[in-house]
Motif scaffolding. Structure first.
Motif, short mmCIF file in Angstrom:
data_model
loop_
_atom_site.label_atom_id
_atom_site.label_comp_id
_atom_site.label_asym_id
_atom_site.label_seq_id
_atom_site.Cartn_x
_atom_site.Cartn_y
_atom_site.Cartn_z
N LEU A 210 0.80 -0.99 0.19
CA LEU A 210 -0.15 -0.03 0.51
C LEU A 210 0.53 1.44 0.00
O LEU A 210 0.44 2.14 -0.56
N PHE A 211 1.80 1.13 0.84
CA PHE A 211 3.08 2.45 0.75
C PHE A 211 3.42 2.53 -0.21
O PHE A 211 3.82 3.66 -0.89
N CYS A 212 3.67 1.76 -0.74
CA CYS A 212 4.74 2.04 -2.69
C CYS A 212 3.64 2.07 -3.70
O CYS A 212 3.84 2.33 -5.14
N SER A 213 2.13 2.36 -3.16
CA SER A 213 1.05 2.32 -4.62
C SER A 213 0.85 4.45 -4.09
O SER A 213 0.42 4.53 -4.98
N HIS A 214 1.66 5.26 -3.90
CA HIS A 214 1.03 5.93 -3.60
C HIS A 214 2.21 6.67 -4.55
O HIS A 214 1.84 8.16 -4.36
N PHE A 215 3.07 6.46 -5.12
CA PHE A 215 4.40 6.91 -5.51
C PHE A 215 3.64 7.72 -6.52
O PHE A 215 4.27 9.23 -6.84
N HIS A 216 3.44 7.28 -7.65
CA HIS A 216 3.28 7.74 -8.55
C HIS A 216 1.85 8.65 -8.84
O HIS A 216 1.19 9.39 -9.91
N GLN A 217 1.04 9.01 -7.25
CA GLN A 217 -0.52 9.61 -7.71
C GLN A 217 -0.34 10.61 -6.27
O GLN A 217 -1.02 11.06 -6.60
N SER A 280 13.81 -1.61 -3.39
CA SER A 280 14.47 0.06 -2.86
C SER A 280 15.71 0.54 -4.17
O SER A 280 14.94 1.66 -4.17
N ARG A 281 16.02 0.06 -4.82
CA ARG A 281 16.40 0.75 -6.04
C ARG A 281 15.94 0.62 -7.35
O ARG A 281 15.76 1.97 -7.35
N HIS A 282 14.43 0.19 -7.45
CA HIS A 282 13.61 1.01 -7.91
C HIS A 282 12.94 1.84 -7.34
O HIS A 282 12.85 3.12 -8.28
N ALA A 283 12.36 2.26 -6.02
CA ALA A 283 11.46 3.60 -5.45
C ALA A 283 13.16 4.25 -5.83
O ALA A 283 12.44 5.91 -5.43
N LEU A 284 14.47 4.06 -5.08
CA LEU A 284 15.20 4.93 -5.20
C LEU A 284 15.31 6.00 -6.20
O LEU A 284 15.68 6.72 -6.07
N PRO A 290 6.55 9.68 -11.94
CA PRO A 290 5.17 8.55 -11.49
C PRO A 290 4.84 7.63 -12.73
O PRO A 290 4.94 6.34 -12.58
N GLU A 291 5.74 7.71 -14.11
CA GLU A 291 5.51 7.01 -15.52
C GLU A 291 6.28 5.69 -14.38
O GLU A 291 5.71 4.35 -15.15
N ARG A 292 7.27 5.86 -14.65
CA ARG A 292 8.32 5.08 -14.14
C ARG A 292 8.02 4.08 -13.12
O ARG A 292 8.36 2.84 -12.79
#
Length: 321
Positions: A210-217, A280-284, A290-292
């Motif tokens: 759920l935490f990771c779902s917020h990055f792009h929006q 971790s690498r992808h998020a950082l 947003p699209e990535r």
């Protein structure tokens, strides 16, 4: 708990249908439907039941298949209700106005989605009621009704606690201690410190999705007044938090093995460490793109799936030995 994805692909780095211009093609529309139905997310419903049952098997060397399979089906139906009703309530606030994977947007029929969701809830609760009736003990029903209540206040009016940034906390308790304990109790009609301890690991990995779902929006959340943790912290600090959260899963498992609360087989969870590194690498790397970063959720689902599966396997081995 529910989270939105804009593409469904085995490759987390594949472009989303949003990235194409004009109206979606038939293939893109198929991907949108798959994303809206969110097949990978149903591991979130499966593993609390599987893990609670695996711990019960490890401790009692007995498995009640009828209760397990009924509980599993009910959990999937209840999560379907959660996802469908979330689409309906988000449509009411307008936060999903630009979300192509909303089932309300795809069907154009909010009422239909609402009532299908309620049907799933009714069938799911009926399964839990059956387990309670077989056992002449309604403890499991009470725990699952509490989970449903937390699920409703997460997104439903007038509460909408997810809009206040409390979704991850509600998710932790619903899919961690409450659900795992309910599954364990459905097998043993008693409680277990081991079950409660391992539920913390599962709760963290589930909340991480759920935490990771917020990055792009972030922009849509801000426009709708939703103060998710990523909105509050910013994408960079949020991304920097992920290695600590995901690493904490393995540290906690090791600690509990050291305290001899878990069997040594639990160290099998370390096999899933590469998925935590990838997440971790992808998020950082893409936190502010947003699209990535929209596929960050898939990496988190991978971590949740493999770490949870390995925990189940470990307790299964312990039960057989």
């Amino acid at each position: 708990m529910t989270t939105k994805v804009a593409s469904y692909s085995p490759n987390p780095d594949s472009p989303s249908p949003n990235e194409s211009s004009g109206s979606p093609t038939a293939e893109e529309r198929k991907k949108l439907w798959l994303a809206a139905l969110m097949p990978p997310m149903y591991s979130v419903a499966i593993f609390p039941i599987a893990l609670g049952t695996a711990v019960a098997f490890a401790e009692t060397h007995t498995l009640h298949w009828g209760s397990f399979l009924t509980f599993l089906g009910s959990a999937i139906l209840i999560l379907a209700w959660e996802n469908l009703s979330n689409d309906v309530f988000d449509a009411e606030t307008g936060i999903d106005a630009n979300e192509p994977t909303s089932l309300v947007n795809l069907t154009g029929n909010k009422s239909l989605i609402f009532w299908i969701g309620n049907l799933c809830l009714g069938l799911g609760i009926a399964g839990i009621l059956a387990i309670s009736w077989w056992q002449q003990d309604f403890t499991v029903l009470g725990l699952i009704l509490l989970c449903c209540g937390l699920g409703y206040v997460y997104h439903g009016p007038p509460f909408r606690l997810g809009y206040q940034g409390l979704g991850e906390i509600l998710c932790f308790f619903s899919f961690g201690p409450l659900a795992v304990s309910a599954a364990y109790y459905s097998q043993t009609q008693t409680w277990s410190a081991t079950s409660l301890a391992v539920s913390v690991i599962l709760g963290i990995s589930t909340s991480l999705i759920l935490f990771c779902s917020h990055f792009h929006q972030v922009e849509d959340d801000l426009a709708a007044g939703k103060r998710s943790p990523v909105v509050r912290l910013g994408t960079q600090r949020s991304a920097q938090l992920i290695p600590w959260l995901s690493g904490g899963i393995f540290a906690l498992a090791g600690l509990l093995v050291g305290l001899k609360l878990f069997p040594v087989w639990i160290l099998l969870i370390l096999v899933s460490a590469p998925t935590a590194v990838s997440l971790s690498r992808h998020a950082l790397q893409y936190h502010d793109q947003p699209e990535r970063v929209r596929n960050c959720k898939f990496f988190a689902v991978g971590l949740h799936f493999w770490s949870s599966l390995l925990l189940c396997v470990a307790f299964g081995i312990a039960g057989l030995s």
